[in-house]
Design a protein around this motif. Structure first.
Motif, short mmCIF file in Angstrom:
data_model
loop_
_atom_site.label_atom_id
_atom_site.label_comp_id
_atom_site.label_asym_id
_atom_site.label_seq_id
_atom_site.Cartn_x
_atom_site.Cartn_y
_atom_site.Cartn_z
N ARG A 40 0.82 -1.22 0.00
CA ARG A 40 0.00 0.00 0.00
C ARG A 40 0.85 1.27 0.00
O ARG A 40 0.35 2.35 -0.30
N HIS B 52 -1.54 3.96 -1.29
CA HIS B 52 -2.51 3.70 -2.34
C HIS B 52 -3.87 3.43 -1.68
O HIS B 52 -3.96 2.78 -0.63
N TRP B 53 -4.92 3.93 -2.29
CA TRP B 53 -6.26 3.61 -1.82
C TRP B 53 -6.52 2.12 -2.05
O TRP B 53 -5.90 1.51 -2.94
N PRO B 54 -7.39 1.49 -1.27
CA PRO B 54 -7.62 0.04 -1.41
C PRO B 54 -7.94 -0.40 -2.83
O PRO B 54 -7.47 -1.45 -3.29
N ASP B 55 -8.74 0.40 -3.58
CA ASP B 55 -9.11 -0.03 -4.93
C ASP B 55 -7.99 0.18 -5.95
O ASP B 55 -8.14 -0.19 -7.12
N GLU B 56 -6.86 0.76 -5.52
CA GLU B 56 -5.73 0.96 -6.43
C GLU B 56 -4.76 -0.22 -6.41
O GLU B 56 -3.86 -0.29 -7.24
N ARG C 189 -3.96 -3.95 -7.12
CA ARG C 189 -4.49 -5.04 -7.94
C ARG C 189 -4.49 -6.36 -7.18
O ARG C 189 -3.62 -6.62 -6.36
N ASP C 190 -5.47 -7.20 -7.49
CA ASP C 190 -5.57 -8.52 -6.88
C ASP C 190 -4.57 -9.45 -7.57
O ASP C 190 -4.65 -9.66 -8.79
#
Length: 304
Positions: free
Chosen positions: A106, A166-170, A172-173
């Motif tokens: 993050r 980084h924001w959580p949605d930034e 990648r899985d």
């Protein structure tokens, strides 16, 4: 020290700390100019409109968002300035968390926080010491370069540090990146552990950017009118298909490298193939599995 990229204040509770934001790292990359090879004239970027083919000035350039192919809507600087951004001039501490709970992926760019003037000295020192003693980090929201960001405040020596997050949605899985399941022999895992032990260091402070050093030598030689020395060709190891052979060769190379640097680190030999063979035999004969483990060579597995 570089110039500040942002100035404002840290705000937590009723405490306000005027600060300046300074980059914590420097870019030492060597940058080249684009030139016309015939006469070494500089080649610059020209801003050309794709519709009329005319060159435009900076005053004629604005922002636009492409909502669909062949459709762009204009967004003015004034419209963006009117957007609600309560953290425009503040690093607003919203929570405190355990440092170890932060996922390292993050974290992004890092900045030093400099106390801005005498009035900031006491609250700055107060927050820094509180972070040191608590083993916690402060989660904060702030605005930088036109958008709201999430950050993490921590301590480095006598200064506070802001890690951009980084924001959580930034993030990648990575699930789809994992390879298909494979079978590993216990001897191969032990071999990898032996290689890790052989290559272990106390820290990473001794590494240098060999490529940049070489490019600097090239530039210096050409600037002085000398013929640059030919770079040393590094011997490339042959392709090793067998994983255990690759690990054995890697351990030997690591031992040799340690010897060249004069480091007195403890190195470990590779586990013998006899151990791996014994375990394979044990799979076929479960009744003799315990005996196979007692007679197998190699080091003990590490504790979790």
């Amino acid at each position: 020290m570089p110039s500040a990229v942002w100035s404002g204040a840290i705000s937590f509770g009723l405490v306000t700390i005027p600060i300046r934001l300074l980059p914590a790292a420097e870019d030492h990359s060597i940058h080249f100019r684009r030139v016309h090879l015939e006469d070494m004239g500089l080649v610059r970027n020209r801003k050309i409109c794709e519709i009329d083919g005319e060159e435009v000035t900076s005053d004629e350039i604005g922002k636009g968002y492409e909502v669909a192919k062949d459709r762009i809507i204009p967004i003015s600087d004034d419209e963006l300035a009117d957007m609600p951004l309560p953290t425009a001039k503040a690093i607003d501490v919203v929570a405190f968390v355990d440092r170890d709970s932060i996922d390292q992926i993050r974290l992004g760019d890092t900045y030093y926080l400099e106390a801005a003037g005498e009035v900031a000295a006491k609250p700055y020192t107060l927050l820094r010491k509180a972070l040191e003693r608590s083993a916690k980090a402060a989660v904060a929201k702030y605005a930088l370069r036109g958008r709201e960001r999430l950050g993490l405040l921590s301590v480095r020596e006598n200064a506070m540090v802001l890690h951009q997050m980084h924001w959580p949605d930034e993030v990648r899985d990575p699930a789809e990146l994992a390879p298909a399941p494979v079978e590993l022999d216990e001897g191969e895992i032990e071999g990898a552990l032996a290689l890790m032990d052989t290559m272990e260091l106390d820290g990473v402070s001794g590494f240098r950017d060999a490529y940049t050093d070489a490019v600097e030598q090239l530039i210096r030689a050409k600037a002085e009118g000398r013929t640059p020395a030919a770079p040393k060709a590094e011997a490339k190891p042959g392709r090793v298909v067998d994983l255990m052979s690759a690990l054995e060769q890697s351990v030997q190379q690591a031992k040799k490298s340690r010897g060249e640097r004069g480091e007195g680190a403890t190195v470990h030999d590779m586990p013998t193939r006899k151990k791996a063979a014994a375990k394979k035999t044990a799979k076929k004969a479960p009744a003799k599995k315990t005996a196979a483990k007692k007679t197998g060579g190699g080091r003990r597995p590490r504790s979790a």
